[in-house]
Design a protein around this motif. Structure first.
Motif, short mmCIF file in Angstrom:
data_model
loop_
_atom_site.label_atom_id
_atom_site.label_comp_id
_atom_site.label_asym_id
_atom_site.label_seq_id
_atom_site.Cartn_x
_atom_site.Cartn_y
_atom_site.Cartn_z
N GLY A 121 -35.87 -31.83 -16.90
CA GLY A 121 -36.68 -30.71 -16.40
C GLY A 121 -38.17 -30.90 -16.65
N ILE A 122 -38.60 -32.16 -16.78
CA ILE A 122 -40.01 -32.47 -17.04
C ILE A 122 -40.63 -32.99 -15.75
N GLU A 123 -41.82 -32.48 -15.46
CA GLU A 123 -42.54 -32.93 -14.27
C GLU A 123 -42.82 -34.43 -14.36
N ILE A 124 -42.61 -35.16 -13.25
CA ILE A 124 -42.87 -36.60 -13.28
C ILE A 124 -44.37 -36.86 -13.15
N TYR A 125 -44.76 -38.07 -13.52
CA TYR A 125 -46.17 -38.46 -13.47
C TYR A 125 -46.71 -38.33 -12.04
N GLN A 126 -48.04 -38.27 -11.91
CA GLN A 126 -48.68 -38.08 -10.62
C GLN A 126 -48.62 -39.31 -9.71
N HIS A 127 -48.75 -40.49 -10.31
CA HIS A 127 -48.84 -41.69 -9.50
C HIS A 127 -48.44 -42.90 -10.34
N LEU A 128 -47.83 -43.86 -9.70
CA LEU A 128 -47.45 -45.10 -10.35
C LEU A 128 -48.29 -46.23 -9.76
N ASN A 129 -49.17 -46.80 -10.57
CA ASN A 129 -50.05 -47.88 -10.15
C ASN A 129 -49.45 -49.19 -10.64
N VAL A 130 -49.18 -50.11 -9.72
CA VAL A 130 -48.51 -51.36 -10.07
C VAL A 130 -49.46 -52.53 -9.81
N HIS A 131 -49.76 -53.27 -10.88
CA HIS A 131 -50.66 -54.41 -10.72
C HIS A 131 -49.88 -55.73 -10.73
N GLY A 132 -50.52 -56.74 -10.21
CA GLY A 132 -49.94 -58.08 -10.20
C GLY A 132 -50.23 -58.79 -11.50
N TYR A 133 -50.06 -60.09 -11.49
CA TYR A 133 -50.27 -60.91 -12.68
C TYR A 133 -51.60 -61.63 -12.61
N TRP A 134 -52.10 -61.96 -13.78
CA TRP A 134 -53.17 -62.94 -13.87
C TRP A 134 -52.47 -64.27 -13.99
N ASN A 135 -52.59 -65.08 -12.99
CA ASN A 135 -52.03 -66.42 -13.05
C ASN A 135 -53.08 -67.37 -13.62
N VAL A 136 -52.60 -68.32 -14.39
CA VAL A 136 -53.47 -69.33 -14.97
C VAL A 136 -52.90 -70.68 -14.57
N ASN A 137 -53.73 -71.49 -13.94
CA ASN A 137 -53.27 -72.78 -13.41
C ASN A 137 -52.07 -72.59 -12.48
N GLU A 138 -52.16 -71.58 -11.64
CA GLU A 138 -51.16 -71.26 -10.61
C GLU A 138 -49.79 -70.89 -11.19
N GLY A 139 -49.76 -70.43 -12.43
CA GLY A 139 -48.51 -69.96 -13.03
C GLY A 139 -48.76 -68.70 -13.82
N LYS A 140 -47.70 -67.91 -14.00
CA LYS A 140 -47.81 -66.65 -14.73
C LYS A 140 -48.28 -66.91 -16.16
N MET A 141 -49.15 -66.05 -16.63
CA MET A 141 -49.62 -66.14 -18.00
C MET A 141 -48.44 -65.95 -18.95
N SER A 142 -48.40 -66.75 -20.00
CA SER A 142 -47.25 -66.72 -20.90
C SER A 142 -47.65 -67.14 -22.30
N LYS A 143 -47.20 -66.37 -23.29
CA LYS A 143 -47.46 -66.75 -24.68
C LYS A 143 -46.79 -68.08 -25.01
N SER A 144 -45.56 -68.26 -24.51
CA SER A 144 -44.83 -69.49 -24.83
C SER A 144 -45.51 -70.73 -24.24
N LEU A 145 -46.18 -70.59 -23.10
CA LEU A 145 -46.91 -71.72 -22.52
C LEU A 145 -48.28 -71.90 -23.16
N GLY A 146 -48.74 -70.87 -23.86
CA GLY A 146 -50.04 -70.95 -24.52
C GLY A 146 -51.22 -70.79 -23.58
N ASN A 147 -51.01 -70.17 -22.44
CA ASN A 147 -52.10 -70.00 -21.48
C ASN A 147 -52.55 -68.54 -21.37
N VAL A 148 -52.50 -67.83 -22.48
CA VAL A 148 -52.86 -66.41 -22.51
C VAL A 148 -54.37 -66.25 -22.53
#
Length: 182
Positions: free
Chosen positions: A80-107
């Motif tokens: 019974g709770i009002e839902i949020y007004q809007h959902l904003n969905v962003h893409g990724y910051w890719n580094v060297n044409e790949g998704k940023m990842s802690k395991s790859l060390g490209n954060v």
């Protein structure tokens, strides 16, 4: 849509919040994590909840769209709770044409870059080069190139020419002011 199981057996998942009605199960991470949004504002009677929740705008990455776009609104509606007004969905910051990842060390560490190049220059780069909702390629070289091209060269040239014209045509005084330019 399939049913969503909101629990996991402790034999499979050691961490999590134990269910009050079965000590052998924990709450599924998306179920308990989403509740933090309203509980952090003091749901149900907190002043911050009353002030901020009705105007809530969620900003998420595209990989968590299902929990935020389906599970969370269903949970809110069922409570019974009002839902949020809007959902904003962003893409990724890719580094060297790949998704940023802690395991790859490209954060990328935005606060460190903002310290080096300044918050305003860093914000300018993000707004100028990265389209909200889409993936964007990020590199520090691209940041430096954008700062140099747009801010140092183009804007710097405009300011320099403007000052030169004020000095040449207005005796170093901006029209309508009493003080000369430095």
């Amino acid at each position: 849509m399939e049913d969503l199981c909101i629990s996991r057996p402790k034999s499979r998942l050691k961490w999590g919040i134990t269910l009050p009605f079965d000590e052998h199960f924990v709450t599924y991470v998306w179920f308990d994590a989403l509740i933090n949004y309203i509980s952090s504002l003091g749901y149900p009677d907190g002043e911050r909840f009353k002030k901020f929740w009705p105007y809530s705008q969620h900003i998420i990455a595209k990989d968590i769209l299902k929990p935020h776009g389906i599970y969370w609104p269903c949970m809110l509606k069922s409570a019974g709770i009002e839902i949020y007004q809007h959902l904003n969905v962003h893409g990724y910051w890719n580094v060297n044409e790949g998704k940023m990842s802690k395991s790859l060390g490209n954060v990328i560490r935005p606060l460190e870059l903002a310290e080096i190049y300044g918050v305003d220059a860093f914000r300018y780069f993000l707004l100028r080069d990265m389209v909200f909702g889409l993936d964007s390629e990020f590199s520090e070289n691209a940041l430096v190139d954008r700062i140099n091209a747009d801010l140092a060269n183009d804007l710097g040239n405009l300011v320099s020419r403007s000052i030169t014209m004020v000095q040449k045509y207005f005796g170093s005084r901006l029209p309508g002011t009493l003080h000369p330019l430095p």
